[in-house]
Scaffold this motif. Structure first.
Motif, PDB file in Angstrom:
ATOM      1  N   LEU A 117     -10.017  -2.061  27.536  1.00  0.00           N
ATOM      2  CA  LEU A 117      -9.788  -3.394  28.093  1.00  0.00           C
ATOM      3  C   LEU A 117      -9.619  -3.205  29.591  1.00  0.00           C
ATOM      4  O   LEU A 117      -8.651  -2.588  30.047  1.00  0.00           O
ATOM      5  N   ALA A 118     -10.582  -3.679  30.380  1.00  0.00           N
ATOM      6  CA  ALA A 118     -10.572  -3.492  31.829  1.00  0.00           C
ATOM      7  C   ALA A 118     -10.124  -4.778  32.514  1.00  0.00           C
ATOM      8  O   ALA A 118     -10.563  -5.874  32.144  1.00  0.00           O
ATOM      9  N   ILE A 119      -9.262  -4.635  33.523  1.00  0.00           N
ATOM     10  CA  ILE A 119      -8.653  -5.797  34.174  1.00  0.00           C
ATOM     11  C   ILE A 119      -8.802  -5.691  35.681  1.00  0.00           C
ATOM     12  O   ILE A 119      -8.511  -4.649  36.282  1.00  0.00           O
ATOM     13  N   THR A 120      -9.247  -6.771  36.307  1.00  0.00           N
ATOM     14  CA  THR A 120      -9.230  -6.864  37.758  1.00  0.00           C
ATOM     15  C   THR A 120      -8.787  -8.264  38.157  1.00  0.00           C
ATOM     16  O   THR A 120      -8.651  -9.161  37.316  1.00  0.00           O
ATOM     17  N   GLY A 121      -8.571  -8.461  39.446  1.00  0.00           N
ATOM     18  CA  GLY A 121      -8.128  -9.751  39.951  1.00  0.00           C
ATOM     19  C   GLY A 121      -7.553  -9.571  41.340  1.00  0.00           C
ATOM     20  O   GLY A 121      -7.226  -8.459  41.764  1.00  0.00           O
ATOM     21  N   SER A 122      -7.424 -10.668  42.064  1.00  0.00           N
ATOM     22  CA  SER A 122      -6.906 -10.597  43.426  1.00  0.00           C
ATOM     23  C   SER A 122      -5.411 -10.319  43.457  1.00  0.00           C
ATOM     24  O   SER A 122      -4.894  -9.721  44.398  1.00  0.00           O
ATOM     25  N   CYS A 123      -4.689 -10.761  42.445  1.00  0.00           N
ATOM     26  CA  CYS A 123      -3.271 -10.467  42.293  1.00  0.00           C
ATOM     27  C   CYS A 123      -2.937 -10.617  40.810  1.00  0.00           C
ATOM     28  O   CYS A 123      -3.715 -11.184  40.045  1.00  0.00           O
ATOM     29  N   LYS A 188     -18.381   1.605  35.481  1.00  0.00           N
ATOM     30  CA  LYS A 188     -19.302   2.581  34.883  1.00  0.00           C
ATOM     31  C   LYS A 188     -18.555   3.754  34.271  1.00  0.00           C
ATOM     32  O   LYS A 188     -19.052   4.397  33.344  1.00  0.00           O
ATOM     33  N   LEU A 189     -17.357   4.031  34.791  1.00  0.00           N
ATOM     34  CA  LEU A 189     -16.557   5.123  34.245  1.00  0.00           C
ATOM     35  C   LEU A 189     -15.895   4.733  32.924  1.00  0.00           C
ATOM     36  O   LEU A 189     -15.604   5.601  32.100  1.00  0.00           O
ATOM     37  N   ALA A 190     -15.662   3.455  32.740  1.00  0.00           N
ATOM     38  CA  ALA A 190     -14.961   2.987  31.544  1.00  0.00           C
ATOM     39  C   ALA A 190     -15.548   1.657  31.093  1.00  0.00           C
ATOM     40  O   ALA A 190     -14.910   0.610  31.225  1.00  0.00           O
ATOM     41  N   PRO A 191     -16.778   1.656  30.565  1.00  0.00           N
ATOM     42  CA  PRO A 191     -17.377   0.400  30.099  1.00  0.00           C
ATOM     43  C   PRO A 191     -16.465  -0.279  29.071  1.00  0.00           C
ATOM     44  O   PRO A 191     -16.092   0.344  28.078  1.00  0.00           O
ATOM     45  N   PRO A 192     -16.062  -1.513  29.306  1.00  0.00           N
ATOM     46  CA  PRO A 192     -15.052  -2.135  28.451  1.00  0.00           C
ATOM     47  C   PRO A 192     -15.638  -2.918  27.280  1.00  0.00           C
ATOM     48  O   PRO A 192     -16.753  -3.429  27.343  1.00  0.00           O
ATOM     49  N   ARG A 193     -14.839  -2.999  26.228  1.00  0.00           N
ATOM     50  CA  ARG A 193     -15.139  -3.937  25.141  1.00  0.00           C
ATOM     51  C   ARG A 193     -14.747  -5.335  25.568  1.00  0.00           C
ATOM     52  O   ARG A 193     -15.369  -6.319  25.174  1.00  0.00           O
ATOM     53  N   ALA A 194     -13.703  -5.436  26.381  1.00  0.00           N
ATOM     54  CA  ALA A 194     -13.293  -6.723  26.950  1.00  0.00           C
ATOM     55  C   ALA A 194     -13.027  -6.518  28.432  1.00  0.00           C
ATOM     56  O   ALA A 194     -12.333  -5.571  28.818  1.00  0.00           O
ATOM     57  N   GLY A 195     -13.605  -7.383  29.260  1.00  0.00           N
ATOM     58  CA  GLY A 195     -13.409  -7.319  30.699  1.00  0.00           C
ATOM     59  C   GLY A 195     -12.733  -8.575  31.188  1.00  0.00           C
ATOM     60  O   GLY A 195     -13.117  -9.689  30.807  1.00  0.00           O
ATOM     61  N   PRO A 227     -22.338  -4.424  25.015  1.00  0.00           N
ATOM     62  CA  PRO A 227     -22.934  -5.455  24.153  1.00  0.00           C
ATOM     63  C   PRO A 227     -22.008  -5.792  22.986  1.00  0.00           C
ATOM     64  O   PRO A 227     -21.406  -4.903  22.377  1.00  0.00           O
ATOM     65  N   GLY A 228     -21.888  -7.086  22.714  1.00  0.00           N
ATOM     66  CA  GLY A 228     -20.995  -7.540  21.666  1.00  0.00           C
ATOM     67  C   GLY A 228     -19.568  -7.734  22.121  1.00  0.00           C
ATOM     68  O   GLY A 228     -18.718  -8.176  21.342  1.00  0.00           O
ATOM     69  N   GLY A 229     -19.293  -7.417  23.382  1.00  0.00           N
ATOM     70  CA  GLY A 229     -17.948  -7.554  23.909  1.00  0.00           C
ATOM     71  C   GLY A 229     -17.685  -8.945  24.451  1.00  0.00           C
ATOM     72  O   GLY A 229     -18.487  -9.882  24.263  1.00  0.00           O
ATOM     73  N   ALA A 230     -16.544  -9.096  25.136  1.00  0.00           N
ATOM     74  CA  ALA A 230     -16.123 -10.411  25.618  1.00  0.00           C
ATOM     75  C   ALA A 230     -15.625 -10.314  27.050  1.00  0.00           C
ATOM     76  O   ALA A 230     -15.016  -9.318  27.451  1.00  0.00           O
ATOM     77  N   GLY A 231     -15.901 -11.376  27.818  1.00  0.00           N
ATOM     78  CA  GLY A 231     -15.408 -11.496  29.183  1.00  0.00           C
ATOM     79  C   GLY A 231     -14.422 -12.636  29.278  1.00  0.00           C
ATOM     80  O   GLY A 231     -14.605 -13.680  28.640  1.00  0.00           O
ATOM     81  N   ILE A 232     -13.375 -12.454  30.067  1.00  0.00           N
ATOM     82  CA  ILE A 232     -12.317 -13.452  30.204  1.00  0.00           C
ATOM     83  C   ILE A 232     -12.154 -13.775  31.679  1.00  0.00           C
ATOM     84  O   ILE A 232     -12.076 -12.866  32.517  1.00  0.00           O
ATOM     85  N   TYR A 233     -12.095 -15.061  32.008  1.00  0.00           N
ATOM     86  CA  TYR A 233     -11.988 -15.465  33.410  1.00  0.00           C
ATOM     87  C   TYR A 233     -11.231 -16.782  33.515  1.00  0.00           C
ATOM     88  O   TYR A 233     -11.135 -17.540  32.525  1.00  0.00           O
TER      89      TYR A 233
END
Length: 465
Positions: A117-123, A188-195, A227-233
């Motif tokens: 599960l990979a997470i990014t954001g401005s804060c 690319k180092l950690a392709p996520p199932r959920a981003g 593929p088959g994963g989910a993105g959250i925004y």
């Protein structure tokens, strides 16, 4: 069995042996890019960095019991002779950092059962990471790995990937950026199932210039989802069209927000009987829950909704979401409330940008009694770009609006200059956090004081231990 054989080390990195091993089938037990924390028999990676060059510490690594060395610059003759004498293999590569990252990816791929599960954001990245990990622990007790501290860059992400082991079911990996292209490299180092993109705000505008520029950088985490994963925004994010168009075919997108268009809707209901409340509604599950917890503020409610959406898509139930969020605790420097000698200290000075600082002021205005003496110790927001001075002025105006009776204690030249502009805003200004500490005005019992700044200002050190 070795953690990594010398044959694998050469194959993964494409390096050439300056001092070859006696047996390619043997190997190293561990690795580190820090000679101070290298286990005996481990591989020391000499990596050039912004502050120092790891090649300077090859000698220290050898004296500390290194079992092998990887570097990109040729070692000094003394060290080469020592490696030959002691039979310590030395591998030379084109880029030590690239080799470190290649090895991290290789290690992560040894555990195909582990989902990322990979997470990014401005804060709010770290807060959301902690919330996700707490929820996932409800489903996978003892099987959740999370980014340690704020190790979320091109050094830190590999360091966390090396911590994955057989028992790891989910790795919650935080990914930060301050220059274009960094998120694309990390994902690319950690392709996520959920981003996850937890928000788009005014951070690192010196590099990204505009909010759409921030959105483009953050969208790389959605582009890298498996593929088959989910993105959250966020449903209301600036640059939302950029985010929505980033996901590749086969990846489903889910949004969170306060409006009806969001897939996971939330409503912040403030403090009720000593606890903060957030109402969550999963549109696709047609289920609603009430969260009661100790973390206040509309921005924390948004982080909770983000975490709830992401973890539900990884198999957690709404009840597991509520239990995990209710027990979540944030690391120091983030909404940390302590009382000493009758004074309430709010330490939120781990970092700051206009988005997070506004959120802190809103929360402080909610929890600090209007009748209590209030102090706002605000430090400069670094890395703000060409409109930085304007942003500091707007923050001061927001502070006067939300906390009209508060005493302003400003640290750094940007806030000082913003306060002096016409019309001036009454405030006490200090060049450094240390000067504020030496000249702190009396804080009568019952006072409330907020500490908020970029990490480099050092306001966190003013908070009581």
């Amino acid at each position: 069995m070795p953690f990594l054989s010398f044959a694998e080390l050469q194959r993964v990195t494409g390096g050439q042996w300056l001092v070859p091993p006696k047996d390619l089938a043997s190997g190293i037990s561990a690795l580190s890019d820090d000679s101070r924390h290298l286990p005996p028999g481990g591989l020391f990676l000499a990596i050039p960095g912004e502050l120092t060059d790891g090649h300077r510490f090859v000698g220290a690594a050898l004296e500390g019991g290194a079992g092998a060395v990887l570097l990109q610059a040729s070692p000094v003759q003394e060290w080469r002779e020592k490696m030959v004498q002691r039979g310590i293999p030395c591998l030379q590569v084109a880029s030590s950092l690239a080799a470190y990252q290649q090895l991290a990816l290789w290690h992560r791929n040894q555990y195909p059962r582990t989902e990322v599960l990979a997470i990014t954001g401005s804060c709010g990245k770290t807060s959301t990471k902690e919330m996700c990990a707490a929820i996932l622990e409800e489903r996978f007790p003892g099987g959740v790995l999370k980014t340690q501290g704020s190790t979320n860059n091109h050094f830190g992400v590999p360091r966390n990937l090396f911590r994955i082991q057989e028992s790891t079911r989910v790795a919650v990996i935080e990914m930060g950026t301050n220059h274009p292209g960094e998120i694309a490299g990390l994902v690319k180092l950690a392709p996520p199932r959920a981003g996850v993109v937890c928000n788009i705000g005014q951070a690192h505008l010196e590099a990204f210039h505009t909010l759409p520029g921030v959105a483009r950088e953050k969208s790389a985490i959605l582009q890298g989802i498996l593929p088959g994963g989910a993105g959250i925004y966020p449903a209301d994010a600036p640059g939302g069209d950029i985010l929505k168009s980033a996901a590749p075919p086969g990846v489903k997108l889910f949004s969170f927000g306060t409006g009806e268009e969001a897939d996971l809707q939330y409503q912040y209901e403030g403090c009720q009987k000593g606890r903060f409340q957030v109402r969550l509604f999963w549109k696709w599950l047609k289920q609603e829950r009430l969260l009661e917890w100790d973390l206040g503020g509309a921005h924390m409610a948004a982080n909770a909704a983000c975490a709830a959406c992401a973890t539900t898509l990884l198999g957690c139930t709404p009840d597991q979401v509520i239990r995990g969020l209710a027990r979540c605790q944030l690391p120091g420097g983030r909404m940390e409330l302590r009382e000493k000698e009758g004074v309430h200290w709010v330490n939120d000075a781990f970092n700051a940008n206009p988005t997070s600082l506004r959120a802190s002021l809103d929360w402080f205005a909610e929890v600090a009694p209007a009748s209590a003496p209030q102090f706002l110790a605000l430090g400069d927001m670094l890395e703000g770009g060409e409109n930085s001075l304007k942003a500091h002025r707007e923050i001061l105006e927001h502070a006067r609006q939300k906390c009209p009776g508060a005493h302003l204690l400003l640290v750094g030249p940007l806030f000082a200059q913003a306060a002096a502009q016409t019309p001036p805003i009454p405030a006490a200004s200090f060049p450094t956090a240390e000067e504020l500490r030496k000249n702190m005005p009396p804080l009568p019992p019952g006072s409330w004081i907020l500490l908020k700044s970029s990490h480099g200002i050092g306001l966190s050190h003013l908070a009581p231990a």
